[in-house]
Design an enzyme around this catalytic site. Structure first.
Site, PDB file in Angstrom:
ATOM      1  N   HIS A 287      -5.690  -9.646 -10.910  1.00  0.00           N
ATOM      2  CA  HIS A 287      -4.872  -9.791  -9.705  1.00  0.00           C
ATOM      3  C   HIS A 287      -5.124 -11.166  -9.123  1.00  0.00           C
ATOM      4  CE1 HIS A 287      -2.942  -9.087  -5.880  1.00  0.00           C
ATOM      5  NE2 HIS A 287      -2.552  -7.891  -6.270  1.00  0.00           N
ATOM      6  N   ASP A 328      -2.911  -0.697 -10.139  1.00  0.00           N
ATOM      7  CA  ASP A 328      -1.941  -0.024 -11.006  1.00  0.00           C
ATOM      8  C   ASP A 328      -2.657   0.819 -12.055  1.00  0.00           C
ATOM      9  OD1 ASP A 328       0.401  -1.156  -9.802  1.00  0.00           O
ATOM     10  OD2 ASP A 328      -0.074  -3.035 -10.786  1.00  0.00           O
TER      11      ASP A 328
END
Length: 386
Positions: A287, A328
């Protein structure tokens, strides 16, 4: 040219001291990983350094600054709701991972809106619309409200607060497929067949809180743009949901689920090898804002055991790439561990993030003007008039 370079090389490329490099890392501007050859040393992503070097060298004219702010760039508006600092996520100055330990989504929604008191009485609402999927029902429910609810601008704060609380219930009803009372996480757990299991309901609660807001992400920005016109809270939330549905945002869970399927079919090592050989991205890992790992994922993964195939995939990818599992991955692992519907990761994202969309819509309407940037025209020049 290597993808990852040493600290000395990184500082030389930017022309900065190590302290400045560390500051870029803490703000999520440069990704960092451990050196596989020597875990005591760190390596820095060369592509991130190139972007920074280009930005430092280019003109600081307004057009150049605006263009650089579009993708993971400089802040473009003021907000007192959420920030990411030092690799942590904060809701109005409070660590989201700490809130997730014992707070409900409803309580966090009030905090995001600027209040932290007793729950508000909701307005009456009917049964949710019919739809073939969880996502379809969510879109229909918000669209129905957006078509009749009054503009948010100029409304009394208490009226907006009641509407905000009701709208969050409307979203939950749509995803669950039935209108009910009680805490949102308990209603979702019941609708998904695990209502009698208090641990499952608590895991759903944690996920909702961790997803409630994430600074100025694409769906939140879309919601704020709609709110800047004076649109209703439902219309702003609908704009947010539309942006969330894309595969590069809330739809990323589906790509992660396909990777998990490949890992079960081929084995984690082979699934990873095929992705890397084809230069494909790895959904569910890494990320930009969290070079040392997504704290939302860590907060979830520490309280349940992912299915064995996903646990193996996580270890394999993290060891091979240095990219930690993100939220996710955690949502797909949670859905599989609890036996939730295939669309549950997106549904959890949508219901949780709806709290943030509403808070941002209210904040934008209270103090922000119309969000109306200019385009830098790159097409054929207009013909001169005769």
């Amino acid at each position: 040219m290597p993808d990852w370079i040493t600290r000395q090389a990184a500082c030389a490329r930017l022309g900065v001291r190590p302290q400045t490099l560390y500051a870029y890392v803490s703000r999520g501007r440069v990704s960092m990983r451990a050196d596989p050859a020597d875990p005591r040393r760190s390596l820095y992503r060369a592509a991130d350094l190139d972007v920074l070097a280009e930005r430092r060298s280019r003109s600081r004219k307004p057009a150049a600054v605006a263009a650089g702010a579009i993708a993971w760039g400089e802040p473009v508006l003021d907000s007192a709701i959420t920030t990411v600092e030092g690799g942590r996520l904060y809701y109005r100055g409070r660590d989201a991972t700490v809130l997730a330990k014992d707070q409900t989504l409803e309580a966090v929604a009030r905090l995001l809106r600027g209040g932290d008191g007793a729950a508000l009485k909701r307005a009456e609402r009917g049964e949710p619309p019919q739809g073939d999927t969880l996502a379809a029902r969510a879109f229909l429910a918000l669209a129905q409200r957006a078509g009749v609810d009054p503009p948010a601008i100029g409304r009394h704060p208490l009226a907006l607060a009641v509407e905000a609380a009701t709208l969050l219930d409307v979203m939950c009803d749509a995803v669950a497929g039935v209108s009910a009372s009680g805490a949102i996480h308990e209603r979702l757990a019941l609708a998904w067949g695990c209502g009698a299991d208090r641990k499952s309901a608590d895991l759903i609660r944690r996920a909702l809180v961790l997803l409630a807001d994430h600074e100025l992400n694409p769906s939140t920005f879309a919601a704020r743009v709609a709110a800047s016109t004076g649109a209703s809270l439902a219309a702003s939330a609908l704009a947010g949901l539309s942006a969330l549905s894309g595969p590069r945002h809330g739809g990323a869970g589906e790509a992660m689920r396909r990777l998990a399927d490949d890992a079960r079919r081929l084995g984690a090592e082979q699934a990873l090898a095929e992705r890397l050989a084809q230069d494909q991205r790895l959904p569910g890992f890494g990320h930009n804002l969290y070079p040392n790992g997504d704290p939302r994922a860590a907060a979830l993964l520490e309280v349940f055991d992912p299915p064995p195939a996903l646990a193996r995939l996580r270890v394999t990818v993290e060891a091979a790439t240095g990219q930690a599992a993100n939220v996710d991955f955690a949502l797909v692992a949670l859905a599989e561990a609890l036996g939730l519907p295939a669309q549950a990761p997106f549904a959890l994202f949508a219901v949780g993030r709806c709290a943030g969309w509403i808070a941002h819509a209210i904040e934008q309407g209270q103090g922000g003007g119309l969000i109306r940037p200019r385009a830098r025209y790159a097409g054929m020049r207009p013909a001169a008039s005769a």
